[in-house]
Enzyme design. Structure first.
Site, PDB file in Angstrom:
ATOM      1  N   ARG A  40      52.993  31.808  56.808  1.00 35.58           N
ATOM      2  CA  ARG A  40      52.037  32.926  56.867  1.00 35.58           C
ATOM      3  C   ARG A  40      51.228  32.877  58.159  1.00 35.58           C
ATOM      4  O   ARG A  40      50.910  33.914  58.749  1.00 35.58           O
ATOM      5  CB  ARG A  40      51.125  32.919  55.629  1.00 35.58           C
ATOM      6  CG  ARG A  40      50.278  34.180  55.527  1.00 35.58           C
ATOM      7  CD  ARG A  40      49.562  34.291  54.207  1.00 35.58           C
ATOM      8  NE  ARG A  40      48.595  33.213  54.018  1.00 35.58           N
ATOM      9  CZ  ARG A  40      47.903  33.024  52.896  1.00 35.58           C
ATOM     10  NH1 ARG A  40      48.076  33.846  51.863  1.00 35.58           N
ATOM     11  NH2 ARG A  40      47.050  32.037  52.785  1.00 35.58           N
TER      12      ARG A  40
ATOM     13  N   LYS B  42      45.670  37.117  58.315  1.00 27.49           N
ATOM     14  CA  LYS B  42      44.551  36.234  57.973  1.00 27.49           C
ATOM     15  C   LYS B  42      43.843  35.892  59.283  1.00 27.49           C
ATOM     16  O   LYS B  42      44.029  34.819  59.859  1.00 27.49           O
ATOM     17  CB  LYS B  42      45.085  34.993  57.258  1.00 27.49           C
ATOM     18  CG  LYS B  42      44.072  34.367  56.324  1.00 27.49           C
ATOM     19  CD  LYS B  42      44.726  33.439  55.347  1.00 27.49           C
ATOM     20  CE  LYS B  42      43.730  32.495  54.704  1.00 27.49           C
ATOM     21  NZ  LYS B  42      42.656  33.129  53.965  1.00 27.49           N
TER      22      LYS B  42
ATOM     23  N   GLU C 119      41.498  43.767  46.408  1.00 27.66           N
ATOM     24  CA  GLU C 119      41.396  42.331  46.130  1.00 27.66           C
ATOM     25  C   GLU C 119      39.927  41.943  46.151  1.00 27.66           C
ATOM     26  O   GLU C 119      39.054  42.804  46.246  1.00 27.66           O
ATOM     27  CB  GLU C 119      42.188  41.529  47.161  1.00 27.66           C
ATOM     28  CG  GLU C 119      41.692  41.709  48.593  1.00 27.66           C
ATOM     29  CD  GLU C 119      42.407  40.817  49.607  1.00 27.66           C
ATOM     30  OE1 GLU C 119      43.092  39.873  49.211  1.00 27.66           O
ATOM     31  OE2 GLU C 119      42.238  41.071  50.810  1.00 27.66           O
TER      32      GLU C 119
HETATM   33  N1  PMP Z   1      42.581  37.384  49.800  1.00 30.21           N
HETATM   34  C1  PMP Z   1      41.865  36.963  50.848  1.00 30.21           C
HETATM   35  C2  PMP Z   1      41.093  37.956  51.630  1.00 30.21           C
HETATM   36  C3  PMP Z   1      41.843  35.603  51.187  1.00 30.21           C
HETATM   37  O1  PMP Z   1      41.138  35.180  52.237  1.00 30.21           O
HETATM   38  C4  PMP Z   1      42.587  34.684  50.410  1.00 30.21           C
HETATM   39  C5  PMP Z   1      42.627  33.231  50.798  1.00 30.21           C
HETATM   40  N2  PMP Z   1      41.543  32.496  50.320  1.00 30.21           N
HETATM   41  C6  PMP Z   1      43.305  35.164  49.300  1.00 30.21           C
HETATM   42  C7  PMP Z   1      43.296  36.522  49.052  1.00 30.21           C
HETATM   43  C8  PMP Z   1      44.107  34.254  48.444  1.00 30.21           C
HETATM   44  O2  PMP Z   1      45.245  33.801  49.139  1.00 30.21           O
HETATM   45  P1  PMP Z   1      45.889  32.377  48.881  1.00 30.21           P
HETATM   46  O3  PMP Z   1      46.249  32.327  47.455  1.00 30.21           O
HETATM   47  O4  PMP Z   1      47.083  32.352  49.775  1.00 30.21           O
HETATM   48  O5  PMP Z   1      44.877  31.371  49.248  1.00 30.21           O
END
Ligand code: PMP
Length: 290
Positions: A50, A149, A182
């Site tokens: 990622r 990210k 989200e």
């Molecule tokens: N959404 C956002 C905006 C995030 O920064 C994150 C990571 N903390 C997630 C969702 C969750 O992703 P992951 O399960 O890959 O940590």
């Protein structure tokens, strides 16, 4: 603590970057948050993948290979004698001038911090969380794609401030169309009539690795999963509700915008997934100590 910067492990107080780094000046960079459990780095390959996808999207050339970055991440855990913890990987555009042109940044910087984390208070996991929907909408794909990210987290930070102002720990963010996207650092799921539902990634969510893991666990448990567009109404009338993220893991939600979710206590399917998730994280991942 030893912090990795550009090939060297430095003492915490010497681990510094330039004020001319565009990661600082403009949020021009990317990051990953990774967990180590029981002497193993969980889903390391997926996180590094990622990171490379984020890099590609912002035309940032990471000055290390996939394998080198995996090795450096594991080494950062070893140097800090970490068996359980949280690893933050950051790649900045590097040192440039005060103008924003990234062409002046000749060398991206790679930073790895291996530390501990507790995202939410422990009692929240047992009791379940109260959350709110906030006015700040999730970034548009056509502006700054939420799949990247990036170090530009102001969109999420503003939403977090709004949640804090409302006296809660986390915020549900909608997209510009009003569909659920989200939370500020977590993906979200609901359970309705025995089925698991989560917003599609196109609604404006990060391609969450915990989200993916939960979908795999649900498949193993025979719980159907789908990704329809969701509205606040769907969240209000869910039987169960939970958040997923590397740092937060799986957090039950029991109230949203003043509406009690289901029984007002963490639900059966949520609890089952929490148990399965903990069993999986205990045994899988890249070993830190051979
Ligand atoms: N959404 C956002 C905006 C995030 O920064 C994150 C990571 N903390 C997630 C969702 C969750 O992703 P992951 O399960 O890959 O940590």
């Amino acid at each position: 603590m030893k912090v990795y910067i550009d090939g060297k492990f430095l003492n915490e107080r010497d681990a510094k970057i330039s004020v001319f780094d565009h990661g600082l000046l403009y949020g021009d960079g990317i990051f990953e948050g990774i967990r180590a459990y029981n002497g193993r780095v969980f889903r390391l390959k997926e996180h590094i993948d990622r990171l490379f996808y984020s890099a590609k999207a912002i035309l940032l050339k990471i000055p290390m290979s996939h394998a080198e970055l995996m090795r450096a991440t594991v080494e950062a855990c070893r140097k800090n004698e970490l068996r359980d913890g949280y690893i933050r990987l950051v790649v900045t555009r590097g040192v440039g001038t005060l103008g924003l042109n990234p062409n002046h940044c000749k060398k991206p910087s790679v930073i790895i911090i291996a530390d501990k984390i507790q995202v939410y208070p422990a009692e929240l996991y047992a009791r379940g969380m109260d959350i709110v929907t906030v006015p700040t909408v999730r970034n548009l794909h056509s502006a700054l794609n939420p799949a990247i990210k990036s170090l530009n987290y102001l969109n999420n930070i503003l939403a977090k401030i709004e949640a804090n102002n409302a006296g809660v720990e986390e915020a549900v963010m909608l997209n510009a169309e009003g569909f659920v996207a989200e939370c500020t650092a977590d993906n979200l799921f609901i359970v309705k009539d025995g089925k698991l539902l989560t917003p599609p990634l196109s609604a404006g969510a990060l391609y969450g690795i915990t989200r993916q893991t939960v979908m795999e666990l649900a498949a193993q448990l025979g719980v159907p999963v789908s990704e329809p567009n969701l509205t606040r109404y769907d969240l209000f009338n869910a039987d169960e509700f939970f958040l997923t993220g590397t740092g937060a893991e799986i957090v039950p939600v029991v109230k949203i915008d003043g509406r009690v979710v289901g029984t007002g206590r963490p639900g059966k399917i949520t609890k089952r997934l929490v148990t399965e998730y903990h069993s999986l994280t205990k045994v899988s991942g890249e070993p830190i100590y051979e």
